[in-house]
Write a protein that holds these residues in place. Sequence first.
Motif, PDB file in Angstrom:
ATOM      1  N   LEU A  74       0.819  -1.210   0.000  1.00  0.00           N
ATOM      2  CA  LEU A  74       0.000   0.000   0.000  1.00  0.00           C
ATOM      3  C   LEU A  74       0.853   1.260   0.000  1.00  0.00           C
ATOM      4  CD1 LEU A  74      -2.722  -1.122   2.579  1.00  0.00           C
ATOM      5  CD2 LEU A  74      -2.783  -1.310   0.074  1.00  0.00           C
ATOM      6  N   MET A  75       2.013   1.206   0.654  1.00  0.00           N
ATOM      7  CA  MET A  75       2.893   2.376   0.665  1.00  0.00           C
ATOM      8  C   MET A  75       3.456   2.671  -0.721  1.00  0.00           C
ATOM      9  SD  MET A  75       2.697   3.872   3.474  1.00  0.00           S
ATOM     10  CE  MET A  75       3.953   5.069   3.013  1.00  0.00           C
ATOM     11  N   ARG A  76       3.616   1.648  -1.563  1.00  0.00           N
ATOM     12  CA  ARG A  76       4.032   1.893  -2.950  1.00  0.00           C
ATOM     13  C   ARG A  76       2.938   2.670  -3.685  1.00  0.00           C
ATOM     14  NH1 ARG A  76       5.554  -3.630  -2.938  1.00  0.00           N
ATOM     15  NH2 ARG A  76       4.023  -4.124  -4.564  1.00  0.00           N
ATOM     16  N   ALA A  77       1.703   2.331  -3.391  1.00  0.00           N
ATOM     17  CA  ALA A  77       0.584   3.060  -4.005  1.00  0.00           C
ATOM     18  C   ALA A  77       0.549   4.509  -3.521  1.00  0.00           C
ATOM     19  CB  ALA A  77      -0.731   2.358  -3.685  1.00  0.00           C
ATOM     20  N   VAL A  78       0.840   4.712  -2.249  1.00  0.00           N
ATOM     21  CA  VAL A  78       0.868   6.069  -1.701  1.00  0.00           C
ATOM     22  C   VAL A  78       1.897   6.915  -2.444  1.00  0.00           C
ATOM     23  CG1 VAL A  78       1.419   7.444   0.352  1.00  0.00           C
ATOM     24  CG2 VAL A  78       0.006   5.395   0.574  1.00  0.00           C
ATOM     25  N   ASP A  79       3.050   6.332  -2.731  1.00  0.00           N
ATOM     26  CA  ASP A  79       4.092   7.066  -3.471  1.00  0.00           C
ATOM     27  C   ASP A  79       3.586   7.501  -4.845  1.00  0.00           C
ATOM     28  OD1 ASP A  79       5.873   6.755  -1.377  1.00  0.00           O
ATOM     29  OD2 ASP A  79       6.858   4.985  -2.232  1.00  0.00           O
ATOM     30  N   ILE A  80       2.851   6.615  -5.519  1.00  0.00           N
ATOM     31  CA  ILE A  80       2.321   6.953  -6.843  1.00  0.00           C
ATOM     32  C   ILE A  80       1.261   8.045  -6.738  1.00  0.00           C
ATOM     33  CG2 ILE A  80       1.030   6.051  -8.821  1.00  0.00           C
ATOM     34  CD1 ILE A  80       2.348   3.321  -8.232  1.00  0.00           C
ATOM     35  N   VAL A  81       0.410   7.928  -5.740  1.00  0.00           N
ATOM     36  CA  VAL A  81      -0.623   8.947  -5.532  1.00  0.00           C
ATOM     37  C   VAL A  81       0.001  10.331  -5.397  1.00  0.00           C
ATOM     38  CG1 VAL A  81      -2.322   9.822  -3.876  1.00  0.00           C
ATOM     39  CG2 VAL A  81      -2.354   7.410  -4.540  1.00  0.00           C
ATOM     40  N   LYS A  82       1.074  10.405  -4.627  1.00  0.00           N
ATOM     41  CA  LYS A  82       1.724  11.694  -4.403  1.00  0.00           C
ATOM     42  C   LYS A  82       2.451  12.188  -5.647  1.00  0.00           C
ATOM     43  CE  LYS A  82       2.306  11.197   0.599  1.00  0.00           C
ATOM     44  NZ  LYS A  82       3.276  11.093   1.719  1.00  0.00           N
ATOM     45  N   SER A  83       3.143  11.297  -6.327  1.00  0.00           N
ATOM     46  CA  SER A  83       3.936  11.725  -7.487  1.00  0.00           C
ATOM     47  C   SER A  83       3.054  12.091  -8.683  1.00  0.00           C
ATOM     48  CB  SER A  83       4.926  10.627  -7.895  1.00  0.00           C
ATOM     49  OG  SER A  83       4.246   9.461  -8.330  1.00  0.00           O
ATOM     50  N   GLU A  84       1.898  11.452  -8.795  1.00  0.00           N
ATOM     51  CA  GLU A  84       1.009  11.702  -9.935  1.00  0.00           C
ATOM     52  C   GLU A  84      -0.159  12.634  -9.599  1.00  0.00           C
ATOM     53  OE1 GLU A  84       1.630  10.900 -12.874  1.00  0.00           O
ATOM     54  OE2 GLU A  84       3.170   9.348 -12.687  1.00  0.00           O
ATOM     55  N   ASN A  85      -0.150  13.151  -8.373  1.00  0.00           N
ATOM     56  CA  ASN A  85      -1.215  14.080  -7.949  1.00  0.00           C
ATOM     57  C   ASN A  85      -2.614  13.490  -8.131  1.00  0.00           C
ATOM     58  OD1 ASN A  85       0.561  16.264  -7.243  1.00  0.00           O
ATOM     59  ND2 ASN A  85       0.860  16.597  -9.449  1.00  0.00           N
ATOM     60  N   ILE A  86      -2.757  12.235  -7.726  1.00  0.00           N
ATOM     61  CA  ILE A  86      -4.062  11.576  -7.783  1.00  0.00           C
ATOM     62  C   ILE A  86      -5.019  12.289  -6.829  1.00  0.00           C
ATOM     63  CG2 ILE A  86      -5.308   9.409  -7.385  1.00  0.00           C
ATOM     64  CD1 ILE A  86      -3.309   9.296  -9.725  1.00  0.00           C
ATOM     65  N   ASP A  87      -6.256  12.496  -7.271  1.00  0.00           N
ATOM     66  CA  ASP A  87      -7.208  13.166  -6.384  1.00  0.00           C
ATOM     67  C   ASP A  87      -8.508  12.390  -6.170  1.00  0.00           C
ATOM     68  OD1 ASP A  87      -8.215  13.658  -8.927  1.00  0.00           O
ATOM     69  OD2 ASP A  87      -7.770  15.799  -8.882  1.00  0.00           O
ATOM     70  N   PHE A  88      -8.595  11.158  -6.705  1.00  0.00           N
ATOM     71  CA  PHE A  88      -9.745  10.298  -6.420  1.00  0.00           C
ATOM     72  C   PHE A  88      -9.301   8.847  -6.531  1.00  0.00           C
ATOM     73  CE2 PHE A  88     -13.794   8.229  -6.623  1.00  0.00           C
ATOM     74  CZ  PHE A  88     -14.709   9.097  -6.013  1.00  0.00           C
ATOM     75  N   LEU A  89      -9.729   8.021  -5.571  1.00  0.00           N
ATOM     76  CA  LEU A  89      -9.377   6.599  -5.560  1.00  0.00           C
ATOM     77  C   LEU A  89     -10.622   5.763  -5.800  1.00  0.00           C
ATOM     78  CD1 LEU A  89      -7.034   6.528  -2.421  1.00  0.00           C
ATOM     79  CD2 LEU A  89      -6.330   6.489  -4.828  1.00  0.00           C
ATOM     80  N   LEU A  90     -10.482   4.755  -6.645  1.00  0.00           N
ATOM     81  CA  LEU A  90     -11.600   3.862  -6.932  1.00  0.00           C
ATOM     82  C   LEU A  90     -11.164   2.428  -6.661  1.00  0.00           C
ATOM     83  CD1 LEU A  90     -14.502   3.670  -7.931  1.00  0.00           C
ATOM     84  CD2 LEU A  90     -13.628   3.512 -10.262  1.00  0.00           C
TER      85      LEU A  90
END
Length: 385
Positions: A74-90
């Motif tokens: 899950l922490m790998r996903a967190v890194d992607i969220v931050k680097s790609e400026n994700i603003d919604f999770l599905l």
Amino acid sequence: MENFIFHNPVKILFGKNQIVQISQEVPKDKRVMIVYGGGSIIKTGVLQRVKDALENDVVFEFGGVEVNPHYETLMRAVDIVKSENIDFLLAVGGGSVIDGTKFIAAASKYQGDPWDIIKSYGSVVQEALPIGCVLTLAATGSEMNSVAVVTRTETKDKLFFDSKHIMPKFSVLEPEITFTLPKNQTANGVVDAFIHILEQYITYPANAKIQDRFAESLLNTLTEDGPKAIVNPDDYEARSNIMWCATMALNGMLSTGVPVDWATHMIGQEITGLYGLDHAQTLAIVMPALWTVCKADKSAKLAQYAASVWNIPAEDESVMADRAIECTIKFFETMGLKTHLSDYGLGEEIIPVVVEKLKEHGHINIGEKQKITAEVATEILKLAL
């Protein structure tokens, strides 16, 4: 009945062909990350249907979330969220994927050590990314509640956290998606939901007639339709009832105004964290043993359960309690789940290890009357051998 406050803001989109409605629920022009598990949604076409519904958004994917989602993944996903400026999770998956997505949502906004979220049981969470869900496995009820469970493989800790900030904005429930599930996953889901209900029902009387009768209706539905889904996986009506039961089992309604237990979950999740058994398997092992050890405190509700769910004629309360335990074990085994540690190759040597983890996590003096100490947990595990 005890005082309570009930609020559940999750919008449910239930029935056939509901995935298309995602386009109305996810704001346009969002950077959306789809989170999923092992890839079965690719084979079934569910992932493509979800992506088609998100045609006005920028879509990223993160697959590989494990059963009992791993903190490290899950922490790998967190890194992607931050680097790609994700603003919604599905989240597209079962309870593990949804739980993992909830953690990603909270950790992506948390400024400190993300493990603090777990250690604090969610109290440090002040904000989270918005979440939507497409449910593919009826079991945990995570699609309509504020709880998530995460496993840290490095330390073999499986712990939950709770926060209003991780409540999904919406959840899509299409029963047909569950047609292709393996039998063991269907069985696990039914038993998981069944035990969620029992944890909130088999305590002591609180004159909460609505909650009791609601719980009994859900339990009766699962005993009727659970076996049907095993025999005929394409039974839409059975799948529909199971899916809605699992959601209603843990969306907060059953626990309003009544005492709740959750000791079976506290003990069972330690076994899963340490030895990798499925969540439902550990619950099916622990609950009958716990009821037997704690029968004096639970006999009134066990007798009520015996009469209302298993149609056992009224007689001595203690005898009815014993019959209720026997019927529950038989139901678990009918669904294909074993009810002893030895059935999974685990013996007495695990007991002190499990109890030590309970102590480490502060899960002592648990249960509806806080009577399950480390010593009582030891007794329960010995009986579960």
